[in-house]
Design an enzyme around this catalytic site. Structure first.
Site, PDB file in Angstrom:
ATOM      1  CB  ALA A  59      -0.924   0.005   1.219  1.00  0.00           C
ATOM      2  CB  SER A  60       1.729   3.736  -2.014  1.00  0.00           C
ATOM      3  OG  SER A  60       2.415   4.961  -2.095  1.00  0.00           O
ATOM      4  CB  ALA A  61      -0.888   6.534   2.323  1.00  0.00           C
ATOM      5  CB  SER A  62      -0.131  11.534   1.536  1.00  0.00           C
ATOM      6  OG  SER A  62      -0.780  11.387   2.781  1.00  0.00           O
ATOM      7  CB  ILE A  63       2.219   9.867   5.876  1.00  0.00           C
ATOM      8  CG1 ILE A  63       1.272  11.069   6.026  1.00  0.00           C
ATOM      9  CG2 ILE A  63       3.284   9.893   6.958  1.00  0.00           C
ATOM     10  CD1 ILE A  63       1.954  12.402   6.018  1.00  0.00           C
TER      11      ILE A  63
ATOM     12  CD  GLN B 203       6.498   3.033  -0.858  1.00  0.00           C
ATOM     13  OE1 GLN B 203       5.890   3.798  -1.609  1.00  0.00           O
ATOM     14  NE2 GLN B 203       7.513   2.284  -1.280  1.00  0.00           N
ATOM     15  CB  VAL B 204       2.709  -0.924   4.030  1.00  0.00           C
ATOM     16  CG1 VAL B 204       2.842  -2.241   4.780  1.00  0.00           C
ATOM     17  CG2 VAL B 204       2.199   0.169   4.959  1.00  0.00           C
TER      18      VAL B 204
ATOM     19  CE  LYS C 137       2.187   3.986   8.209  1.00  0.00           C
ATOM     20  NZ  LYS C 137       0.980   4.213   9.060  1.00  0.00           N
TER      21      LYS C 137
ATOM     22  CG  ASP D 204      -7.368   7.523   9.364  1.00  0.00           C
ATOM     23  OD1 ASP D 204      -8.341   7.984   8.737  1.00  0.00           O
ATOM     24  OD2 ASP D 204      -6.251   7.372   8.857  1.00  0.00           O
TER      25      ASP D 204
END
Length: 569
Positions: free
Chosen positions: A132-136, A138-139, A153, A288
């Site tokens: 997974a990849s997010a703004s802060i 990635q995993v 992470k 969240d």
């Protein structure tokens, strides 16, 4: 100088995005630029282009183009139904935190730098393709040398600098809006940005996130509601965190859950119980809980449970807010709108001068139409919006400490609506609130409080006689000082009364002497140059002085006698 140059470039980029989506008109709503709004029609890019999409759609697209920090800011704003119009809030809720993954070789460098050893030394396997990849962050998937499956992470390289630079821009925009925008004072943009800054900077610290995960894991240890993966502290740093890898079905994949025969009604009810347990029993909640962070353990379809990840954002309430909130739910479930209105006033969420009967009627008009309806016929988002609109009429202040709770409540609504739309939320939640309220009052609450405070009491018990004597001595000294002060006040009052009486007597004597002198000498002044008026004038002057003296003395005596009546002797 370089920093200012980069800020200037960033502002220029923001301006280009505003123009691209025809949002430049926002600038001309600021007070200094309002007289120049006619220039909008003279700007070349406004001659032929027409705005595409609604206002909300254009703002959403602009935030997505501005980058991940602005996307997260828009997501946070979408929960502020008390600040935004309905169309903007609904559109911002559609913002997706979709960010391309950064190269795996950079991830490897960051991990090895944080752990101070090669990846091959720590992990038997490491998957370069991110899960997974997010703004802060990635995993990545990995396997430890002892065989345990884990996820790693890692925070994006340089994201801290990018975030702080964009936060400075947001603070500048908020300052200008607060100072020059007509609605700036009401929407409080500076407070909103400060709130967002705290949240996003906390997400950068993975040690904090790990501690949050451990706390929630401890709260639900052995529970059938939710499972929290274990944090591997030996390999967790500020920008790298290693956690146990879990396996579950994303909660949003309802068709897959149905295919496995999962009891969706029980799963939805457990979601409601999970929310209330975190908020009221633990006072520490995952803030969240969007579908990307929640999975389902369907190994036993008739007894499903949740799996939760990503604990960068958590919330808690003050004891007073928690108590008022629980009482609000309890009164609401019992349709006691009078009590709901009273609690809003008592908590200070609305001004003290608010008329409770008017506020009660307004709340009833919002809540009664949706009571006892299943979840597929109501919307908490709409309910919150109408409640905030109603409360705004009564000058309700924004409560920053409740923002994360509102966000979590909206997430729970979304989960319940997806899993089991026929869920009767009121029937599910009411017993939990009643049980919590019974635990807060009565014998059980007393015994629990005594058990919690007993160690402290036992430690202080030997000092109790000495402290009691100090209190008694202090009270005796205070009583003696008060008695001495009252005696001084009585003496002062008597002295002032005597002085006032003497002044009155003196004024009266002077008036009588003048009056007598005028009376005895009137014949001598009967004619002065043939005009008799001076004798009458002097006589009237003497009588006026006599009257003034009597009134002056009487008034002083009355005031002196009234001194100290508000304070008992």
């Amino acid at each position: 100088m370089i920093r200012t140059f980069h800020q200037g470039l960033r502002l220029w980029a923001i301006g280009r995005v505003l123009v691209r989506y025809r949002l430049d008109a926002i600038l001309f709503t600021l007070k200094p630029l309002r007289p120049l709004s006619f220039l909008l029609h003279l700007l070349p890019w406004n001659w032929f282009r027409q705005a595409e999409g609604t206002r909300g759609e254009r703002i959403r697209c602009a935030l997505e183009d501005l980058g991940p920090i602005f996307v997260k800011f828009g997501q946070m704003l979408s929960t502020r139904r008390d600040l935004l119009p309905d169309d903007l809030a609904l559109e911002l809720a559609r913002l997706q935190d979709r960010v391309p993954a950064f190269p795996s070789d950079q991830a490897r460098v960051e991990i090895e730098k944080a752990l101070e050893q090669p990846i091959a030394t720590v992990f038997a396997e490491f998957t370069d393709a991110p899960l997974a990849s997010a703004s802060i962050a990635q995993v990545h998937a990995a396997r430890l040398r002892d065989g345990r499956s884990v996820v790693v992470k890692v925070v994006r390289p340089g994201i801290d600098r990018t975030i702080r630079a964009d936060l400075e821009i947001l603070h500048l925009i908020a300052f200008l809006a607060d100072r020059y925008w007509a609605d700036g004072r009401r929407l409080r943009p500076r407070e909103v940005v400060a709130e967002y800054e705290k949240t996003v900077l906390d997400e950068l610290d993975l040690i904090r996130e790990g501690a949050n995960a451990v706390t929630i894991r401890r709260h639900f240890e052995g529970s059938g509601l939710v499972y929290i993966p274990e944090v591997i502290w030996d390999y967790t740093r500020r920008n790298v965190m290693v956690m146990e890898r879990i396996s579950g079905i994303p909660v949003a994949e309802v068709d897959a859950l149905r295919a496995l025969g999962v009891n969706l009604r029980l799963l939805a009810e457990r979601g409601v119980e999970l929310f209330f347990t975190q908020v009221f029993r633990h006072n520490f909640f995952h803030a969240d809980m969007h579908p990307g962070n929640i999975f389902v353990d369907a190994s036993d379809p008739e007894d499903p449970s949740y799996l939760a990840v990503d604990f960068g954002i958590v919330g808690s309430l003050l004891d007073s807010d928690q108590h008022y909130l629980a009482e609000n739910f309890y009164a609401f479930f019992n349709r006691d709108y009078r009590r709901v209105a009273e609690l809003y006033v008592q908590s200070g969420w609305v001004p003290r001068h608010t008329r409770v009967d008017e506020f009660e009627g307004a709340i009833r008009s919002v809540c009664e139409p949706i009571f006892q309806k299943p979840l597929d016929q109501i919307s908490f988002g709409t309910l919150l919006l109408r409640l905030f609109q109603t409360a705004r009429r009564f000058d309700m202040e924004v409560q920053p400490q409740l923002v994360l709770l509102q966000k979590t409540l909206l997430n729970i609504e979304g989960l319940g609506r997806q899993l089991y739309p026929q869920l009767d939320l009121w029937t599910t939640a009411k017993p939990f609130i009643e049980r919590w309220m019974s635990e807060q009052v009565g014998v059980r609450a007393f015994l629990r409080s005594a058990e919690r405070n007993l160690p402290k009491v036992l430690v202080q018990l030997p000092e109790l006689p000495m402290r009691l004597q100090e209190v008694l001595d202090s009270e005796r000294d205070r009583a003696e000082r008060d008695a001495a002060l009252r005696a001084e006040l009585r003496a002062l009052k008597a002295m002032l009364q005597r002085d006032a009486r003497r002044r009155a007597e003196a004024f009266t004597g002077i008036g009588l002497l003048i009056g007598a002198g005028v009376a005895t000498r009137m014949d001598a002044f009967t004619h002065w140059h043939g005009v008799p008026w001076p004798s009458w004038a002097l006589g009237l002057f003497g009588l006026a002085l006599l009257f003034f003296s009597l009134r002056r003395g009487d008034g002083l005596i009355r005031r002196m006698r009234g001194m100290g009546q508000d304070r008992p002797d």
